[in-house]
Design an enzyme around this catalytic site. Sequence first.
Site: not given
Length: 276
Positions: A55, A57, A110-111, A149
């Site tokens: 996983k 981002s 992404t943030a 989150h």
Amino acid sequence: MKLSLGFSPCPNDTYIFDALVNHKIDTEGLSFDVHLEDVQTLNEWALEGKLQCSKVSYGVLPLLLDQYKLLNAGGALGVGVGPLLIARTPEKNMADSSNWTVAIPGRHTTAHVLFSKAFPEVTQKRFMLFHEIESAVLNGEVDAGVIIHENRFTYQQKGLHKIIDLGAYWEETTRSAIPLGGIVVHQSVDKKIAQQLNQLIVQSILYSDHQYPLLSDFIQEHAQAMSDEVMRQHIGLYVNEYSKDLGETGKKAIHSFIEEYERMNQLSIKADDIYW
């Protein structure tokens, strides 16, 4: 065959991978060396090519395309699921934003991309683990922080205030869903194995869907003392139809994201063949 696989301990990831890594479904000869780490660590490991499957981002995906390709299943995209910018007071003056110091949950996230799109003038950024950001804002280490989150559901309980929903800003300006995280497989893995893994992830999600709203021991033990309500909110927000298949809408959102990344970083990225 054993594959190294990394994902976060967050409820959406443990929900997705529970049946797969704990052999609650037929894994068709595949087994996994599992690494549960925060997304920033997984991003850094992916840049090093450390794991076969991980996983990551979407904020780091443009830097991985020479090593990895993206699966259609297992990721997180959606509407109304983006990061929030928070501060100690609701009256934070956005006109002064160029002077802010802002906590960001990792450079290659992404943030970070969504924050930079909304606040290109902010240059004083402090990169830290996502679960440290609320405390940094509360104790005055930073002027504001970008939260992701489960912190989306708990920041108000700590007396913090939302300045802007960065996900909503992205949706309004790009007319596309928010790409948060996806599953990548190293290009050294055989294509048939990667596609097999993709299908098994779908089966794993369907297994968890069938059990829901029951939360498995695997989900609960890694959820860092979250309440059942917050775990279910988390799963409901981040596990959706895009988690089973990106589809054309999901892929359009990812390409919009890569284009924004190119614009921000003045890069040209070859993204014609990024999927298994």
